[in-house]
Design an enzyme around this catalytic site. Structure first.
Site, PDB file in Angstrom:
ATOM      1  N   ARG A 160      50.750  44.834  44.033  1.00  0.00           N
ATOM      2  CA  ARG A 160      51.514  45.763  43.185  1.00  0.00           C
ATOM      3  C   ARG A 160      51.024  47.197  43.334  1.00  0.00           C
ATOM      4  NH1 ARG A 160      53.208  43.698  37.583  1.00  0.00           N
ATOM      5  NH2 ARG A 160      52.320  45.680  36.951  1.00  0.00           N
ATOM      6  N   ARG A 214      43.457  36.400  29.871  1.00  0.00           N
ATOM      7  CA  ARG A 214      42.470  37.446  29.645  1.00  0.00           C
ATOM      8  C   ARG A 214      42.977  38.303  28.496  1.00  0.00           C
ATOM      9  NH1 ARG A 214      37.441  37.438  31.317  1.00  0.00           N
ATOM     10  NH2 ARG A 214      37.392  39.693  31.679  1.00  0.00           N
ATOM     11  N   ARG A 251      39.245  51.372  30.630  1.00  0.00           N
ATOM     12  CA  ARG A 251      40.106  52.549  30.534  1.00  0.00           C
ATOM     13  C   ARG A 251      39.841  53.306  29.243  1.00  0.00           C
ATOM     14  NH1 ARG A 251      45.854  50.067  32.662  1.00  0.00           N
ATOM     15  NH2 ARG A 251      45.155  48.221  31.558  1.00  0.00           N
ATOM     16  N   GLU A 283      39.351  50.782  26.148  1.00  0.00           N
ATOM     17  CA  GLU A 283      39.869  49.423  26.366  1.00  0.00           C
ATOM     18  C   GLU A 283      38.820  48.588  27.100  1.00  0.00           C
ATOM     19  OE1 GLU A 283      43.922  48.786  28.223  1.00  0.00           O
ATOM     20  OE2 GLU A 283      42.640  47.829  29.725  1.00  0.00           O
ATOM     21  N   TYR A 301      53.362  37.750  33.461  1.00  0.00           N
ATOM     22  CA  TYR A 301      53.041  39.136  33.155  1.00  0.00           C
ATOM     23  C   TYR A 301      54.307  39.957  33.353  1.00  0.00           C
ATOM     24  CZ  TYR A 301      51.096  43.746  32.990  1.00  0.00           C
ATOM     25  OH  TYR A 301      50.853  45.041  32.632  1.00  0.00           O
TER      26      TYR A 301
END
Length: 369
Positions: A174, A251, A282, A302, A350
């Site tokens: 991706r 996760r 992040r 995060e 996802y």
């Protein structure tokens, strides 16, 4: 004949549930949406802090190539022109993402696409990778060892809690690699943040629909199943079937929110920390999503989280073991009468936001036929 109070009971008020409820309510169906949280909207929920819309469950940037989906969300509120251009921070060194000519220049001093391509080709020629077997090999084949070591390896291993050699190659596919000076992370034609935050989208979707918050479907499943002709379930598919084939693995994330008495903390909405030593992945500075000029700022750190027992599941671990378990649950779901399973948890996928909406629109149209 037993006449039910509602046509649809929708379990979960995230994007899938809210979109489905909107379409059915428009068609004259009576819907009840329930959610165990104290707010609607699932993970796109925003909280107003210091007059800043804080993405409470991590950054959400809407992007799509589908004009019909772009028009669909824009019916509820106008979107701004935000473009996702994250910065990578490796031990204090800053790099542009996605990987592009700015990244290559900072790393190697290359100034032309030809120079950058030659540099990568020279770095990977001895590796002899033809068919990448895992994420590490895929990343090395794409961008070579310099970028892999500084900007991919440690960040990815923190995120997934596994060695990059244990992760499937498709995860990294991706990732855009560009030989232009373009810092726009997404290739999609349409991109932005709803002016006033995502709550406006959710409020628009749920307008005219009955909603009950702080309401857990599993606390009295038989009651909830008895009040509607059909159920739309957007929670974890394994939970619905009492984990009879085992729990699917996810996760999760943990967030730390801080208010800072400064106008500008990091100069960018999203900064990724790609070294192994920094425990968080992040930092978001939320005012930059909406070009805010407030006197203070709000940031979120995060952290990746393995234990999802008491946390929200975010990323399905789509390895062979989990996909085998999922197939068993999908067979049960097909046999379940008058239940529609939809969304990232019920489908164990996802999804980006536009994909969730598209899935809900397709399933609602199928129902209305």
């Amino acid at each position: 004949m037993n006449i039910k109070e509602y046509d649809y009971l929708i379990v979960g008020s995230g994007l899938f549930g809210a979109t489905f409820a909107h379409e059915m309510t428009k068609a004259g169906k009576k819907c009840l949406v329930i959610d165990k949280r104290d707010h609607a909207g699932g993970n796109i929920h925003c909280k107003k802090i210091e007059d800043i819309n804080v993405h409470w469950y991590g950054a959400h940037i809407f992007h799509t190539n589908d004009k019909s989906l772009w028009d669909y969300v824009n019916q509820f509120t106008e979107f701004n022109r935000y473009t996702n251009s994250p910065i990578a921070n490796y031990k204090g060194e800053l790099y542009n993402l996605p990987f592009n000519m700015n990244t290559f220049y900072k790393l190697w001093g290359t100034k032309t696409p030809e120079e950058a391509k030659e540099k990568i080709a020279k770095q990977i020629e001895h590796l002899k990778i033809t068919e990448p077997k895992n994420l590490e090999e895929q990343a090395l084949k794409l961008v070579g060892p310099d970028i892999y070591e500084k900007l991919i390896k440690h960040y990815t291993e923190k995120q997934w809690g596994k060695s990059a050699t244990e992760l499937p190659a498709f995860i990294i596919k991706r990732l855009p690699v560009r030989f232009t000076y373009d810092n726009n992370y997404f290739n999609d034609k349409y991109q932005g943040i709803p002016i006033g935050g995502y709550n406006k989208i959710v409020e628009g979707l749920l307008k005219g629909c009955e909603v009950k918050l702080n309401t857990d479907f599993f606390a009295d499943r038989n009651y909830w199943k008895g009040i509607a002709n059909k159920i739309v379930f957007t929670g974890k598919i394994d939970h619905y079937f009492d984990n009879c084939y085992g729990e699917l693995e996810y996760r999760s994330l943990k967030f730390e929110v801080e208010i800072h008495d400064t106008e500008n903390f990091q100069g960018n909405a999203v900064m990724n920390f790609t070294d192994a030593e920094t425990p968080f992945n992040r930092v978001y500075e939320h005012k930059h999503f909406e070009f805010g000029t407030q006197s203070k700022t709000v940031i979120t750190r995060e952290y990746p989280l393995k234990d999802v027992k008491n946390a929200e599941p975010y990323y399905p671990v789509n390895d062979e073991r989990n996909m085998a378990i999922l197939k068993q649950y999908q067979l049960l779901a097909e046999k379940e009468e008058n239940v529609i399973f939809g969304g990232r948890l019920a489908e164990y996928r996802y999804y980006d936001m536009h994909q969730v909406i598209a899935s809900a629109l397709i399933k609602s149209k199928t129902e209305l036929k």
